[in-house]
Design a protein around this motif. Sequence first.
Motif, PDB file in Angstrom:
ATOM      1  N   ARG A 192     -25.492 -34.293 -10.942  1.00  0.00           N
ATOM      2  CA  ARG A 192     -24.877 -35.427 -10.269  1.00  0.00           C
ATOM      3  C   ARG A 192     -25.987 -36.322  -9.716  1.00  0.00           C
ATOM      4  O   ARG A 192     -27.142 -35.889  -9.571  1.00  0.00           O
ATOM      5  CB  ARG A 192     -23.987 -34.938  -9.115  1.00  0.00           C
ATOM      6  N   SER A 193     -25.670 -37.526  -9.368  1.00  0.00           N
ATOM      7  CA  SER A 193     -26.629 -38.448  -8.760  1.00  0.00           C
ATOM      8  C   SER A 193     -27.133 -37.826  -7.453  1.00  0.00           C
ATOM      9  O   SER A 193     -26.333 -37.452  -6.589  1.00  0.00           O
ATOM     10  CB  SER A 193     -25.916 -39.774  -8.491  1.00  0.00           C
ATOM     11  N   THR A 194     -28.451 -37.681  -7.345  1.00  0.00           N
ATOM     12  CA  THR A 194     -29.039 -36.946  -6.225  1.00  0.00           C
ATOM     13  C   THR A 194     -30.038 -37.799  -5.469  1.00  0.00           C
ATOM     14  O   THR A 194     -30.920 -38.410  -6.067  1.00  0.00           O
ATOM     15  CB  THR A 194     -29.746 -35.679  -6.764  1.00  0.00           C
ATOM     16  N   LYS A 195     -29.864 -37.856  -4.121  1.00  0.00           N
ATOM     17  CA  LYS A 195     -30.803 -38.609  -3.289  1.00  0.00           C
ATOM     18  C   LYS A 195     -31.272 -37.748  -2.127  1.00  0.00           C
ATOM     19  O   LYS A 195     -30.475 -37.012  -1.548  1.00  0.00           O
ATOM     20  CB  LYS A 195     -30.105 -39.847  -2.711  1.00  0.00           C
ATOM     21  N   ILE A 196     -32.528 -37.852  -1.796  1.00  0.00           N
ATOM     22  CA  ILE A 196     -33.047 -37.146  -0.614  1.00  0.00           C
ATOM     23  C   ILE A 196     -33.629 -38.190   0.333  1.00  0.00           C
ATOM     24  O   ILE A 196     -34.638 -38.819   0.034  1.00  0.00           O
ATOM     25  CB  ILE A 196     -34.136 -36.119  -1.024  1.00  0.00           C
ATOM     26  N   ASN A 197     -32.942 -38.413   1.473  1.00  0.00           N
ATOM     27  CA  ASN A 197     -33.395 -39.401   2.456  1.00  0.00           C
ATOM     28  C   ASN A 197     -34.180 -38.676   3.531  1.00  0.00           C
ATOM     29  O   ASN A 197     -33.606 -37.905   4.300  1.00  0.00           O
ATOM     30  CB  ASN A 197     -32.184 -40.072   3.117  1.00  0.00           C
ATOM     31  N   LYS A 198     -35.475 -38.935   3.625  1.00  0.00           N
ATOM     32  CA  LYS A 198     -36.249 -38.122   4.558  1.00  0.00           C
ATOM     33  C   LYS A 198     -36.276 -38.721   5.972  1.00  0.00           C
ATOM     34  O   LYS A 198     -35.902 -39.877   6.170  1.00  0.00           O
ATOM     35  CB  LYS A 198     -37.644 -37.870   4.008  1.00  0.00           C
ATOM     36  N   ASP A 199     -36.692 -37.915   6.938  1.00  0.00           N
ATOM     37  CA  ASP A 199     -36.740 -38.315   8.349  1.00  0.00           C
ATOM     38  C   ASP A 199     -35.393 -38.850   8.822  1.00  0.00           C
ATOM     39  O   ASP A 199     -35.312 -39.869   9.511  1.00  0.00           O
ATOM     40  CB  ASP A 199     -37.855 -39.340   8.579  1.00  0.00           C
ATOM     41  N   PHE A 200     -34.344 -38.151   8.480  1.00  0.00           N
ATOM     42  CA  PHE A 200     -32.984 -38.589   8.790  1.00  0.00           C
ATOM     43  C   PHE A 200     -32.654 -38.451  10.280  1.00  0.00           C
ATOM     44  O   PHE A 200     -31.851 -39.201  10.807  1.00  0.00           O
ATOM     45  CB  PHE A 200     -32.002 -37.770   7.945  1.00  0.00           C
ATOM     46  N   LEU A 201     -33.264 -37.469  10.945  1.00  0.00           N
ATOM     47  CA  LEU A 201     -32.998 -37.248  12.375  1.00  0.00           C
ATOM     48  C   LEU A 201     -34.232 -37.611  13.193  1.00  0.00           C
ATOM     49  O   LEU A 201     -35.358 -37.351  12.770  1.00  0.00           O
ATOM     50  CB  LEU A 201     -32.632 -35.786  12.643  1.00  0.00           C
ATOM     51  N   LEU A 202     -33.998 -38.175  14.377  1.00  0.00           N
ATOM     52  CA  LEU A 202     -35.088 -38.681  15.204  1.00  0.00           C
ATOM     53  C   LEU A 202     -35.978 -37.581  15.777  1.00  0.00           C
ATOM     54  O   LEU A 202     -37.195 -37.722  15.844  1.00  0.00           O
ATOM     55  CB  LEU A 202     -34.461 -39.480  16.356  1.00  0.00           C
ATOM     56  N   TYR A 203     -35.367 -36.471  16.221  1.00  0.00           N
ATOM     57  CA  TYR A 203     -36.141 -35.510  17.009  1.00  0.00           C
ATOM     58  C   TYR A 203     -36.727 -34.343  16.213  1.00  0.00           C
ATOM     59  O   TYR A 203     -37.687 -33.715  16.642  1.00  0.00           O
ATOM     60  CB  TYR A 203     -35.292 -34.949  18.150  1.00  0.00           C
ATOM     61  N   ALA A 204     -36.129 -34.003  15.061  1.00  0.00           N
ATOM     62  CA  ALA A 204     -36.585 -32.812  14.325  1.00  0.00           C
ATOM     63  C   ALA A 204     -37.988 -33.000  13.764  1.00  0.00           C
ATOM     64  O   ALA A 204     -38.367 -34.105  13.388  1.00  0.00           O
ATOM     65  CB  ALA A 204     -35.618 -32.499  13.186  1.00  0.00           C
ATOM     66  N   GLU A 205     -38.757 -31.909  13.672  1.00  0.00           N
ATOM     67  CA  GLU A 205     -40.102 -31.985  13.111  1.00  0.00           C
ATOM     68  C   GLU A 205     -40.041 -32.409  11.637  1.00  0.00           C
ATOM     69  O   GLU A 205     -40.898 -33.139  11.161  1.00  0.00           O
ATOM     70  CB  GLU A 205     -40.820 -30.633  13.250  1.00  0.00           C
TER      71      GLU A 205
END
Lengths: 245, 245, 245, 245, 245, 245
Positions: free
Chosen positions: C13-26
């Motif tokens: 399927r069409s696959t996307k990985i959006n990085k740094d999605f959350l502000l606080y997580a390492e």
Amino acid sequence: MSRFDGREIDQLRSTKINKDFLLYAEGSVLIEMGNTKVICSASIEDRVPPFLKGKGTGWVTAEYSMLPRSTQTRKIRESSRGKVEGRTQEIQRLIGRALRSVVDLDALGERTVWIDCDVMQADGGTRTASITGAFVALALALHKLYEEKAINKIPLKNMVSAISVGVVNGEPVLDLCYEEDSNAKVDMNVIMTDNGEFVEVQGTGEESPFTRSELNRLLELAEKGNRELNEIQREALGPVAELIG
Amino acid sequence: MSRFDGREIDQLRSTKINKDFLLYAEGSVLIEMGNTKVICSASIEDRVPPFLKGKGTGWVTAEYSMLPRSTQTRKIRESSRGKVEGRTQEIQRLIGRALRSVVDLDALGERTVWIDCDVMQADGGTRTASITGAFVALALALHKLYEEKAINKIPLKNMVSAISVGVVNGEPVLDLCYEEDSNAKVDMNVIMTDNGEFVEVQGTGEESPFTRSELNRLLELAEKGNRELNEIQREALGPVAELIG
Amino acid sequence: MSRFDGREIDQLRSTKINKDFLLYAEGSVLIEMGNTKVICSASIEDRVPPFLKGKGTGWVTAEYSMLPRSTQTRKIRESSRGKVEGRTQEIQRLIGRALRSVVDLDALGERTVWIDCDVMQADGGTRTASITGAFVALALALHKLYEEKAINKIPLKNMVSAISVGVVNGEPVLDLCYEEDSNAKVDMNVIMTDNGEFVEVQGTGEESPFTRSELNRLLELAEKGNRELNEIQREALGPVAELIG
Amino acid sequence: MSRFDGREIDQLRSTKINKDFLLYAEGSVLIEMGNTKVICSASIEDRVPPFLKGKGTGWVTAEYSMLPRSTQTRKIRESSRGKVEGRTQEIQRLIGRALRSVVDLDALGERTVWIDCDVMQADGGTRTASITGAFVALALALHKLYEEKAINKIPLKNMVSAISVGVVNGEPVLDLCYEEDSNAKVDMNVIMTDNGEFVEVQGTGEESPFTRSELNRLLELAEKGNRELNEIQREALGPVAELIG
Amino acid sequence: MSRFDGREIDQLRSTKINKDFLLYAEGSVLIEMGNTKVICSASIEDRVPPFLKGKGTGWVTAEYSMLPRSTQTRKIRESSRGKVEGRTQEIQRLIGRALRSVVDLDALGERTVWIDCDVMQADGGTRTASITGAFVALALALHKLYEEKAINKIPLKNMVSAISVGVVNGEPVLDLCYEEDSNAKVDMNVIMTDNGEFVEVQGTGEESPFTRSELNRLLELAEKGNRELNEIQREALGPVAELIG
Amino acid sequence: MSRFDGREIDQLRSTKINKDFLLYAEGSVLIEMGNTKVICSASIEDRVPPFLKGKGTGWVTAEYSMLPRSTQTRKIRESSRGKVEGRTQEIQRLIGRALRSVVDLDALGERTVWIDCDVMQADGGTRTASITGAFVALALALHKLYEEKAINKIPLKNMVSAISVGVVNGEPVLDLCYEEDSNAKVDMNVIMTDNGEFVEVQGTGEESPFTRSELNRLLELAEKGNRELNEIQREALGPVAELIG
């Protein structure tokens, strides 16, 4: 308007605080407000919860519970269910915050005061009666510590008491009994210090929202009620009251 | 005075409500207030809890949870601990009461609406953002029911929104971010209808009690904040807003 | 044969990985594979579980959860039930093993990496998407540690990704969506490193057993899928990918 | 290469299935594979779980537990901890799926078969021994139902058995004992029917990934092991074996 | 009168104690009394519970459980329910007290002995059989410690055994099987040392109260039963018995 | 010999039973035996537990709890721990059996009587005081049912009371206070009907075993104590006592 039990709009129920109700607790009272009866005790432990360890400061925490037959129909014990209900947790947190607001936790030192409020009979206003009674039990326990010279002053900045107010049959009234509480369109608990400031205000209009002017009238009733409760606390405490603040 | 993030004393954070955020829920939004982000969904179930069975009336209940990394340091999951914390229960009960206050439960019929508020990012004000967002999700879900002709009007008496206010550095301010909240001496959550009445007022001065005039000033800020949030809700709802009340 | 959603037999399927999605997580990503969306975060804690204390080695552990309305009908929260289901535990253990297989735990030092996979939307393949996304979040978090000079190389021996394959309507296919998964007679999850070796193979024929040649064909499809996912991971990681292995 | 206990690479441990081991169970065996000993019982209940009520079909479910001193050091009881571990749940789900794969649930009718696997002594391979033994207990219990004429054929489509294989000291071997299991770089459990098809394949390379050719060799060993176990099951079942399939 | 299974009024069921029944436990037996079969093990741990830490004394604690198909109809596992029943807790506490009564805890040193009694088959009298068998397992485990020279004498002051008696069909009888137990109007468990003193007497007349003379007759039967059980324990222990007391 | 508190060897503590202690319960008392104080209530519910449904018979069940500050140092609440301790379960089961032994459950009809014993202050003998007090609460609740003509006789076959006895400083004594109980080598609870028969005898010599003649002397003391308690129950019940048996 005449109230369910013949009281005036701004009249408290008959209130008694019997001190030293339990033999073993450092501080304890039985508080009676009409048919509502709560056993309040304060227990002092010489250590603090992990998050305060080594910080030189103390803690006050509260637990609240109702005897199964404090109510008109039997309530299942929370120990049998294996969990503490949301309502109980909310009340425990409220009592704890109310008492901590008048305690000088640094002066208390690395000690925890456990407040236990056990409702023997419930006819409305058990959370506010718990706070009013628990303050006296707390002061007695701290006084004992003071007499044993473990601390050199009673670490209380103020006295604190609490009362419920609400809009019943369209009219703001003071100190709701169970029957009134069940029919109130607005229900508010007001916790105040003995110098007339607010510690906590919690007003809910689940049945119907309320206006700013209703809110103002409710706060006035609560101010009157808390002034009177503070007098009853002073009488129960006797000379100990002089050592507070 | 200048605030931590440069806002005026009576200024809301930038607020967005993205509707239909989830594919499967009957109603859903992502609400963003500054860095606070909450996914709110409304799910409709064709049955009611046991205590309402056969009474011809409906129910609205809410659950609230924080993703483990919504916060600056990781929070342990409540499912891993095996119990729901007191704070969570308090918030869930608050959201549920707030929404029920504007729903005509009889007109809803024997249905339960489950409100889920999942905090993706937490920068203060998550419980008030949850209420403001959840109302929109609820209205969308009820509108869907109305479009499917399962009900003949949207069973909402009013719109409802919520905002936090508090005393920070001695000054009453609107819409506290986490940094301000941690330093507030008084913290208050105010839930209001779109015609300017109060649904719930919860003010706490754990750090220090507050006066009647501070209380009045906080209520005014909250009134302004809720008026503005109500506008944002209306925009998000578009024509659905016309069918409410 | 034409698939439910028009894809080829061996098409992801069409696959996307959006990085740094959350502000606080390492480290964090939002991974989307078709309608399946999972928030993956990696949190670093400077201590290890009791069984590793003082051994100079680190740990990676994972938690997995589904938002109540990630699914077509609302799922009860595990925190409300008070226990984590068997399926969830199985998935958490799988994600943890998959990631640990590529981490040099000695080089990580006495640290724990907490992986959180929260499914926002579920359309099949949530456990494999979790692994593929969580690897990127993990690499980002470790890269941050490396940039802070807390470690002198990124302690990852390989990259790792995962994909589902299955036999649907008698034919082996790649990357099952929910509709296909519900009708599959065989369902297999295959976790592989970027140099084409197997980390875990889990194939189940609950509806009907499968032959050795079906198994072989499924493994080939999985090999193709994982090669493509690995490319998408590399793109998301950018220059960080060069520092791995 | 010589194995830890002197066996050949492709040699099973000495295996015995003692049937009717418990007095009250509808079907029961004690299975011994070397020092691994598991009590397996099958109990028939005349009702199904809620999700199957009224559908005319049956269910098979499994529970697995280890006696506290089945292991080299005492294991805490899951009843004392108040929760079932992830590993246990994983195994229970695996045993249940394995057995359901060969049962004709419609022909079973609205009945539940409870499979209990209690490990008396654990020397590796307890989950696969449980499946192999539980199948015999299940067949005995169903045969009893058949003899009571409650059903007119034994609702089993096939026989099912399971064995572990793994890579130890760089070499693929059959039927790992605890000592070997602790040192295996790859560990695989393979569940097969008596006509040589696969019901479940679970292979894990937590210590190090494995190649396609290692996987192939492991599957061949498992095929040999399961053929031999199937013979031992047939002997234990005697004439009942003729009534299956 | 003739008993259900043909025994005399004062006759024990056929009793066997098979020692070293489990491979890994420090001490273990399988005790069989008629159809009742219990696996008893004793595990030694080199530490004590928190309340004894640093006091130079040891502890003995017991756990009891029934396999799900030890009974005529399947019993739900306590681990699945998530809690230990009252009956189980009562039995565990009884076994623990009985064994501690004959152990010199100071001479044991800072060690805990865990006693596990797992009922494989239940035909009445499982708690008394557990005590009788567990004593032998305990003695074997302590003897092992003595042989390893970790202690310089076996820290047992006496031997201890237990038997049930009851009033069935109006007549006091020894060692009730399940059928008799279900019909007994009085049920008593009597735990005694090998020099004829009482460690615990628990008699219940839930169906109907009993007289002082019935009580006396029951105690005499129990004295006889325990004398005989003590002989069987001695035989099982062989030379170890000489080192006790 | 002189006892700790100056009593004779065979003397009960000062005992009072205050009836109708709680406003809402169908039957209630506060029983005081020296410093031990227990609130006992009986609540009648018009349904039975599932295992009795439709059998035309009733049930009596008991719960027991200690207020956190009933004891010399604060005891953690069982609701906070999330589980009921073994000791509590043992006591609850004992109270339930004792009361059921004198109730005609068929004559009670399909009703459950819930007995709640809440210890306000604990100075030894709380379980026996609970039984003695609970019987009076039960009789009062059943009398109320009788007065409401819901039943045509009070379904009690006998009266029941309980007392503790023990060997303290080598001498058998009646009614142990906490101080004595802590130093007793033998501790026994004896429950008897008002016609001098035994309902339950529980004697434990954890510290040291006891002889048959010590047992006899303890039973005599218990017979005397229970005769006196029965008189106090009769006085508390007044004319209701005449309607029993």
